[in-house]
Design an enzyme around this catalytic site. Structure first.
Site, short mmCIF file in Angstrom:
data_model
loop_
_atom_site.label_atom_id
_atom_site.label_comp_id
_atom_site.label_asym_id
_atom_site.label_seq_id
_atom_site.Cartn_x
_atom_site.Cartn_y
_atom_site.Cartn_z
N ALA A 1 0.84 -1.02 0.03
CA ALA A 1 0.02 -0.11 0.06
C ALA A 1 0.78 1.27 0.01
O ALA A 1 0.36 2.22 -0.56
CB ALA A 1 -0.88 -0.05 1.23
N ALA A 2 2.04 1.36 0.56
CA ALA A 2 2.73 2.53 0.81
C ALA A 2 3.07 3.11 -0.56
O ALA A 2 3.56 2.30 -1.60
CB ALA A 2 4.12 2.50 1.38
N PRO A 3 3.06 4.47 -0.98
CA PRO A 3 2.72 5.41 0.12
C PRO A 3 1.07 5.77 0.18
O PRO A 3 0.84 6.72 1.04
CB PRO A 3 3.31 6.62 -0.62
CG PRO A 3 3.40 6.52 -1.92
CD PRO A 3 3.45 5.08 -2.31
N ASP B 1 4.47 -8.83 6.30
CA ASP B 1 4.76 -9.57 4.91
C ASP B 1 3.60 -10.25 4.52
O ASP B 1 2.83 -10.79 5.39
CB ASP B 1 5.78 -10.73 5.56
CG ASP B 1 6.59 -11.31 4.16
OD1 ASP B 1 7.53 -10.93 3.51
OD2 ASP B 1 5.74 -12.42 3.72
N CYS C 1 3.47 -1.16 -12.63
CA CYS C 1 3.46 -0.12 -13.35
C CYS C 1 4.62 -0.38 -14.53
O CYS C 1 6.08 0.12 -14.44
CB CYS C 1 4.11 1.07 -12.49
SG CYS C 1 5.16 1.04 -11.33
N1 SAM Z 1 0.06 1.00 -3.90
C1 SAM Z 1 0.90 2.10 -3.61
C2 SAM Z 1 0.25 3.44 -3.90
O1 SAM Z 1 -0.55 3.55 -5.08
O2 SAM Z 1 0.66 4.66 -3.61
C3 SAM Z 1 2.19 1.83 -4.44
C4 SAM Z 1 2.65 0.31 -4.18
S1 SAM Z 1 4.32 0.28 -5.03
C5 SAM Z 1 3.99 -0.20 -6.47
C6 SAM Z 1 4.68 -1.54 -4.18
C7 SAM Z 1 4.86 -1.59 -2.89
O3 SAM Z 1 4.99 -2.84 -2.46
C8 SAM Z 1 5.83 -0.69 -2.18
O4 SAM Z 1 5.61 0.04 -1.08
C9 SAM Z 1 7.10 -1.85 -1.57
O5 SAM Z 1 7.74 -1.30 -0.37
C10 SAM Z 1 6.06 -3.09 -1.37
N2 SAM Z 1 6.81 -4.24 -1.36
C11 SAM Z 1 8.11 -4.55 -1.74
N3 SAM Z 1 8.40 -5.76 -1.59
C12 SAM Z 1 7.40 -6.54 -1.13
C13 SAM Z 1 7.09 -7.77 -0.89
N4 SAM Z 1 7.94 -8.91 -1.08
N5 SAM Z 1 5.82 -8.04 -0.47
C14 SAM Z 1 4.78 -7.18 -0.32
N6 SAM Z 1 5.15 -5.72 -0.78
C15 SAM Z 1 6.23 -5.48 -1.12
#
Ligand code: SAM
Length: 455
Positions: free
Chosen positions: A106-108, A156, A226
């Site tokens: 979800a971040a940011p 996780d 993306c």
């Molecule tokens: N949904 C967000 C938004 O719309 O603002 C953007 C999300 S970004 C594309 C992907 C996110 O997945 C990042 O925040 C990243 O830290 C997290 N991420 C990285 N490795 C991951 C993992 N193994 N499992 C779940 N999330 C992960």
């Protein structure tokens, strides 16, 4: 912009004669777009984004940090293509009734605020981010948006296994190779390689594998990235289908929007859609995959309330806590061991109890503040919350005064004694304590603007 040869070859195979237009689009300035908060209304400007009622293209990129409305949560800066998720969801889920939604990556918080804006207000939304260093920005954006039905966790995907079949909708906005961001963030080009695409694809399958059991039968999985490559988009989608628990749902999208229908899912390219590269696909879990350990068999932790991380607020403090909310009858008040008072929505109390009992790293409910003796000290989240009572005293500031407040300066303004909600154009920015001829600024240090304010 120098693109890696392997990327160019891949795109040429994918879009053929359109490659020249694609390459030309990468040299253009990225479009700027924002999405307004439907519960923090004020005048809007810009060209409407066809697939998002609250979305607007801006002609130029303003310095958002110097706009107090940005800090009040009146809008979120989000690239336009990714707002398509808000167009898709109402086609595949009944958003007129409360749903349980997990935004797993979800971040940011861009898509969390998007989903929150369109879902039924009693929906339970869990915004999760695995990387600890990114949870703070997620929490800030959720608090700024101000909806009390959103909860944040730091886990996780594999940590959710006790919530089998709990969610109606899961959004996986997967970490990916970011090919669609090359224009907006040229640094992403240096991080790209055929090897990194493979690493991302492996990670995506692990995330999907952990997420799929968490959906109830008939539940909806939205998977997006993306990026453009087939390894992360098509192969991941095929992998979901190969498990034979899910079918793909096709979405009606007007041709004029320029979105390309792929064998699985849909792709936005910057030469066709005014936005960045974005891919999404939608799947539905089939009936017949009922779970052996449904969440509702989870044991209650305590006989009285069943909440692990908090207990009921003392009855004699409840009237004071209630005074700060517009509809206190819709909330229950709890207190954490550190004294923080939480407001939990009555309509989702049972579900939040389940989250509380199954997840260790989370922030549930609306953080309201804390009692110091008989005084209640309101939290910053409460200042930004759409649940705040309109009867709380307010202090409207000009744009310049608001920026000084947001720099955490103490303003020499006449103000009545006591807690005051600082507003700009009627929207809350934070708390001050009026002292007669001056005010004390209670903006949290971490939230302050660090840049200089021009004269
Ligand atoms: N949904 C967000 C938004 O719309 O603002 C953007 C999300 S970004 C594309 C992907 C996110 O997945 C990042 O925040 C990243 O830290 C997290 N991420 C990285 N490795 C991951 C993992 N193994 N499992 C779940 N999330 C992960």
């Amino acid at each position: 912009m120098i693109l890696p040869q392997a990327f160019t070859d891949q795109l040429k195979t994918q879009i053929g004669t359109e490659f020249a237009d694609f390459e030309a689009a990468l040299l253009q300035t990225p479009p700027v777009s924002i999405r307004y908060n439907p519960r923090k209304k004020h005048a809007s400007a810009g060209e409407i984004i066809p697939w998002c009622e609250e979305g607007r293209y801006l002609e130029q990129r303003p310095v958002f940090t110097l706009d107090p409305l940005f800090h009040s949560g009146a809008f979120y800066v989000q690239e336009a293509s990714s707002m398509l998720v808000g167009y898709v969801l109402p086609q595949v889920a009944t958003i007129s009734k409360p749903l349980r939604v997990l935004d797993l990556c979800a971040a940011p918080g861009g898509k969390t605020t998007l989903l929150t804006s369109i879902l039924h207000p009693d929906s339970l939304i869990l915004a999760n981010e695995v990387i600890k260093g990114r949870v703070m920005i997620l929490k800030e954006n959720v608090q700024k948006w101000g909806f009390p039905n959103v909860h944040v966790s730091n886990h996780d995907p594999e940590d959710f296994e006790r919530l089998e079949a709990f969610f109606d909708v899961i959004l996986i906005d997967a970490p990916c190779s970011g090919e669609g961001l090359f224009r907006k963030d040229p640094a992403a080009i240096n991080e790209w390689s055929p090897g990194s695409v493979q690493v991302c694809a492996g990670r995506q399958k692990r995330i999907l594998d952990a997420a799929m059991p968490l959906l109830r039968p008939s539940g909806i999985l939205i998977y997006c990235t993306c990026t453009y490559n087939d390894i992360e988009n098509q192969e991941s989608g095929q992998w979901i289908l190969d498990g034979e628990q899910f079918t793909e749902i096709k979405i009606d999208i007007p041709d004029s929007w320029g979105v390309v229908t792929k064998p699985i899912g849909y792709q936005c390219y910057p030469h066709r859609v005014k936005g960045e590269g974005f891919f999404f696909s939608v799947f539905q879990k089939q009936a017949g995959f009922e779970t052996a350990h449904p969440y509702d068999t989870l044991p209650r932790r305590s006989k009285e309330e069943g909440f692990r991380s908090c207990k009921r607020l003392h009855a004699k403090q409840t009237p004071e806590a209630s005074r700060w909310l517009e509809k206190p009858e819709n909330f229950h008040f709890f207190v954490k061991p550190n004294g923080e008072v939480l407001a939990l929505m009555d309509s989702q109390l049972e579900e939040v109890r389940i989250l509380d009992n199954t997840l260790s790293a989370k922030g549930i409910g609306l953080e309201m503040g804390e009692f110091k003796g008989n005084d209640f000290i309101p939290s910053h989240a409460l200042a930004l919350s759409t649940a705040l009572s309109p009867d709380i005293l307010r202090l409207e500031l000009s744009g310049n005064e608001a920026l000084l407040f947001l720099k955490k300066e103490n303003l020499n303004i006449e103000a009545p004694r006591g807690w005051l909600l600082v507003t700009h154009q009627g929207l809350g920015l934070g708390w001050v304590k009026g002292l007669g001829n001056r005010i004390n600024n209670y903006l949290p240090k971490d939230w302050r603007i660090r840049m200089e304010i021009p004269e």
